[in-house]
Design a protein around this motif. Structure first.
Motif, PDB file in Angstrom:
ATOM      1  N   HIS A  68       0.852  -1.198   0.000  1.00  0.00           N
ATOM      2  CA  HIS A  68       0.000   0.000   0.000  1.00  0.00           C
ATOM      3  C   HIS A  68       0.897   1.260   0.000  1.00  0.00           C
ATOM      4  O   HIS A  68       1.950   1.263   0.636  1.00  0.00           O
ATOM      5  CB  HIS A  68      -0.887  -0.026   1.258  1.00  0.00           C
ATOM      6  N   ASN A  71       2.075   2.290   3.401  1.00  0.00           N
ATOM      7  CA  ASN A  71       2.829   1.321   4.225  1.00  0.00           C
ATOM      8  C   ASN A  71       4.230   1.911   4.440  1.00  0.00           C
ATOM      9  O   ASN A  71       5.175   1.648   3.687  1.00  0.00           O
ATOM     10  CB  ASN A  71       2.901  -0.050   3.538  1.00  0.00           C
ATOM     11  N   VAL A 198      -9.843 -12.576  -3.147  1.00  0.00           N
ATOM     12  CA  VAL A 198      -8.534 -12.444  -3.814  1.00  0.00           C
ATOM     13  C   VAL A 198      -7.444 -12.169  -2.777  1.00  0.00           C
ATOM     14  O   VAL A 198      -6.319 -12.666  -2.895  1.00  0.00           O
ATOM     15  CB  VAL A 198      -8.531 -11.359  -4.928  1.00  0.00           C
ATOM     16  N   ALA A 216      -8.351  -1.984   1.853  1.00  0.00           N
ATOM     17  CA  ALA A 216      -7.256  -1.028   1.633  1.00  0.00           C
ATOM     18  C   ALA A 216      -6.344  -1.542   0.514  1.00  0.00           C
ATOM     19  O   ALA A 216      -5.742  -0.751  -0.219  1.00  0.00           O
ATOM     20  CB  ALA A 216      -6.461  -0.828   2.924  1.00  0.00           C
ATOM     21  N   TYR A 414      -2.040 -17.577   5.309  1.00  0.00           N
ATOM     22  CA  TYR A 414      -2.396 -16.626   6.374  1.00  0.00           C
ATOM     23  C   TYR A 414      -3.392 -17.337   7.270  1.00  0.00           C
ATOM     24  O   TYR A 414      -3.982 -18.355   6.867  1.00  0.00           O
ATOM     25  CB  TYR A 414      -3.012 -15.342   5.804  1.00  0.00           C
ATOM     26  N   GLU A 447       3.483  -5.195   5.726  1.00  0.00           N
ATOM     27  CA  GLU A 447       3.629  -4.036   6.598  1.00  0.00           C
ATOM     28  C   GLU A 447       3.346  -4.393   8.056  1.00  0.00           C
ATOM     29  O   GLU A 447       3.984  -3.854   8.966  1.00  0.00           O
ATOM     30  CB  GLU A 447       2.675  -2.929   6.137  1.00  0.00           C
TER      31      GLU A 447
HETATM   32  C1  LIG Z   1      -1.734  -2.801   6.269  1.00  0.00           C
HETATM   33  C2  LIG Z   1      -2.405  -1.877   5.355  1.00  0.00           C
HETATM   34  C3  LIG Z   1      -2.952  -0.626   5.861  1.00  0.00           C
HETATM   35  C4  LIG Z   1      -2.539  -2.099   4.061  1.00  0.00           C
HETATM   36  C5  LIG Z   1      -2.074  -3.297   3.360  1.00  0.00           C
HETATM   37  C6  LIG Z   1      -2.898  -3.413   2.156  1.00  0.00           C
HETATM   38  C7  LIG Z   1      -2.491  -4.600   1.325  1.00  0.00           C
HETATM   39  C8  LIG Z   1      -1.428  -4.405   0.358  1.00  0.00           C
HETATM   40  C9  LIG Z   1      -3.154  -5.739   1.483  1.00  0.00           C
HETATM   41  C10 LIG Z   1      -2.874  -6.956   0.684  1.00  0.00           C
HETATM   42  C11 LIG Z   1      -2.799  -8.145   1.589  1.00  0.00           C
HETATM   43  C12 LIG Z   1      -2.808  -9.451   0.912  1.00  0.00           C
HETATM   44  C13 LIG Z   1      -2.719 -10.676   1.750  1.00  0.00           C
HETATM   45  C14 LIG Z   1      -2.946  -9.574  -0.409  1.00  0.00           C
HETATM   46  C15 LIG Z   1      -2.978 -10.906  -1.064  1.00  0.00           C
HETATM   47  S1  LIG Z   1      -3.471 -10.953  -2.695  1.00  0.00           S
HETATM   48  C16 LIG Z   1      -2.648  -9.748  -3.544  1.00  0.00           C
HETATM   49  C17 LIG Z   1      -2.941  -9.987  -4.968  1.00  0.00           C
HETATM   50  N1  LIG Z   1      -1.839 -10.564  -5.595  1.00  0.00           N
HETATM   51  C18 LIG Z   1      -3.320  -8.718  -5.583  1.00  0.00           C
HETATM   52  O1  LIG Z   1      -2.515  -8.276  -6.421  1.00  0.00           O
HETATM   53  O2  LIG Z   1      -4.378  -8.200  -5.279  1.00  0.00           O
END
Ligand SMILES: CC(C)=CCC/C(C)=C/CC/C(C)=C/CSC[C@H](N)C(=O)O
Ligand SMILES: Cc1cc2nc3c(=O)[nH]c(=O)nc-3n(C[C@H](O)[C@H](O)[C@H](O)COP(=O)(O)OP(=O)(O)OC[C@H]3O[C@@H](n4cnc5c(N)ncnc54)[C@H](O)[C@@H]3O)c2cc1C
Length: 484
Positions: A68, A71, A198, A216, A414, A447
């Protein structure tokens, strides 16, 4: 002398070489200075759940991929390490219900806006505002950590950021919280569920905090590290001047040793198995930077009272990441338009019975070569499929007309997020023994591992130097108002 009376610890062990462990090494070095020896134990590749696979001449992310824009720890790391973000590539989203695309993003902002308005009223805007409101509170942690404040439990850390409302987020489902905020079941099914699927391979019944992180994760400005996110881990290892020990930690025992002054000193004996057999070393401080859960790591703790469990309750959710270099079968998506005109890159899926996949995305390499152009769907290219179970040959044949390579990674990705949250594991397992991945029980993201790493490094420092005033302080957001 008792270690607490020494100026600095002599040696620290970090167990796990993912982003959490490497960030811990970085922050421990920052807190304790150059004199302390830091060993990082990692039996496999540095990076853990940040990993790439090679297809043809390029590498592709198979684990943690997007970051993000707010982050700030991840941003700080790449600046410190002199690594650039990967060049931005175009992305366009669609939603698939197992038979056809129910939504396809347009290249025109206004068209998307009007379509959303027509179908869901102002829900979309309200959702963005809801996420922004939480993000504002979430961002408080950066100020606390900059001022050196730390928290002894996950609940205290969450409370310091968002008060009781953050604890409620952890203990209710995203569905409950959003319905309570007036969002409709249709909006949840059509828009929110594809996002939680996703991101975390799970439904809208995940806890609302990780639900918020999922939402987010669809903000604009998401980025990745040029050359692969795992570069941050190897960079932090180098920058922190830590020693990498390629070995698996099997047990940690509490040891008492008589000191010259007649008192006893406690140490942690870390037992490990590497290529050259088994060995053990004594440390003043140990940080566990791997989930203590069934199937993730198997570390026995001996000599502790009360006992420390090898595994905390709750299971990890399997997400299979399948990278296929092949030609997409447009009719799988119920599309009749020519493949050459299909420019969607991320296909999310609704929570429909019979839909075996969580998502299907066109993948760009971790380094974008000069003059790179995303190939159209009419050409063979790299696609990433997220599913809970490995894809069968039949499923692959349904999705692709042909392929020349398939690379499968089965992640215990996770936690399975089912509120209400049982008691969260502690950051402090024993006097000077810390558990970084305790925070992952509420949400998993790069993050958050980095944030937990900084918290644990600060805790370790303050507890060593008996600076209680920097631990578990209340009302910090009021006390620090106007300080930055
Ligand atoms: C901690 C905060 C405020 C934000 C993090 C937001 C973020 C980047 C979340 C993604 C977490 C995650 C487990 C994603 C897995 S799938 C990603 C997938 N490849 C995509 O591109 O959407
Ligand atoms: C498919 C997938 C997609 C994801 N997408 C995103 C995303 O887009 N954005 C995002 O922010 N996050 C994403 N995540 C989550 C993110 O990858 C994780 O939250 C983060 O990488 C966890 O880092 P960690 O260091 O805490 O744990 P890990 O990376 O799991 O590191 C733990 C390390 O400990 C080692 N270890 C285990 N047992 C022992 C032992 N006994 N002794 C020594 N070492 C041991 C392991 O080998 C491992 O390397 C994704 C995760 C997955 C699986």
């Amino acid at each position: 002398s008792a270690p607490e009376l020494q100026n600095q610890p002599r040696s620290i062990a970090v167990v796990g070489g993912g982003i959490g462990g490497m960030a811990a090494a970085f922050y421990l070095r920052q807190e304790f200075g150059a004199g302390v020896g830091i060993d990082v134990f990692e039996p496999d590749a540095v990076g853990g759940r940040l990993a790439t696979v090679k297809i043809g001449d390029h590498e592709y992310e198979t684990g943690g991929s997007v970051i993000h824009p707010l982050n700030l720890h991840m941003k700080h790391f790449i600046e410190k390490l002199g690594i650039r973000p990967r060049e931005d590539v175009h992305s366009k989203m669609a939603i698939f219900d197992g038979k056809e695309l129910t939504f396809e993003e347009s290249d025109w902002f206004l068209v998307n806006f009007l379509r959303m308005l027509w179908r869901y009223g102002f829900s979309f805007l309200r959702m963005q505002m809801w996420v922004e409101g939480i993000l504002d509170k979430f961002m408080r942690i950066y100020q606390y950590q900059q001022y050196g404040y730390s928290f002894s439990t996950v609940d205290r850390l969450l409370h310091a950021m968002g008060g009781d409302s953050f604890l409620t987020l952890v203990n209710q489902t995203l569905e409950e919280v959003m319905m309570g905020e007036g969002f409709s079941q249709i909006f949840l099914n059509d828009i929110v569920a594809p996002i939680t699927r996703v991101k975390y391979g799970q439904s809208v019944r995940i806890n609302a905090f990780v639900g918020y992180v999922s939402l987010a994760g669809t903000d604009s400005g998401l980025w990745a590290v040029d050359g692969g996110n795992k570069r941050v881990c190897s960079g932090l290892l180098y920058h922190s001047k830590s020693e990498l020990i390629t070995a698996r930690v099997t047990s940690i025992s509490l040891k008492l040793r008589p000191s010259k002054t007649g008192t006893t000193t406690t140490f942690y004996e870390v037992n490990y198995v590497g290529e050259s057999g088994s060995a053990h070393t004594l440390y003043d401080i140990v940080v566990i930077a791997t989930p203590l859960h069934q199937g993730k790591s198997d570390i026995t703790f001996t000599g502790f009272s009360p006992p420390i469990p090898s595994h905390y309750p709750g299971r990890y959710h399997q997400t299979v990441s399948t990278l296929v270099h092949g030609l997409l079968n447009m009719s799988y998506l119920g599309i009749t338009e020519p493949a050459s005109q299909f420019t969607v890159t991320d296909i999310l899926t609704t929570d429909t019975r019979g839909c075996a996949i969580n998502s299907l995305s066109s993948l760009d390499p971790v380094h974008i070569p000069q003059g790179y152009q995303q190939p159209p769907a009419s050409q063979a290219k790299v696609w990433k499929v997220f599913s809970q179970q490995p894809l069968s040959q039949e499923q692959l044949r349904d999705m692709f007309l042909s392929w020349d390579s398939v690379s499968e990674t089965r992640w215990l990705a996770y936690p399975s997020y089912r509120p209400p949250q049982r008691k969260t594991p502690p950051f402090i397992l024993h006097n000077r023994l810390y558990y970084l991945n305790a925070l992952e029980c509420v949400a998993s993201a790069m993050e958050l591992s980095a944030m937990a790493a900084r918290n644990v490094a600060l805790l370790a420092h303050h507890r060593w130097h008996q600076q209680a005033g920097k631990i578990d302080q209340e009302d910090l957001h009021i006390r620090l108002r106007g300080e930055l």
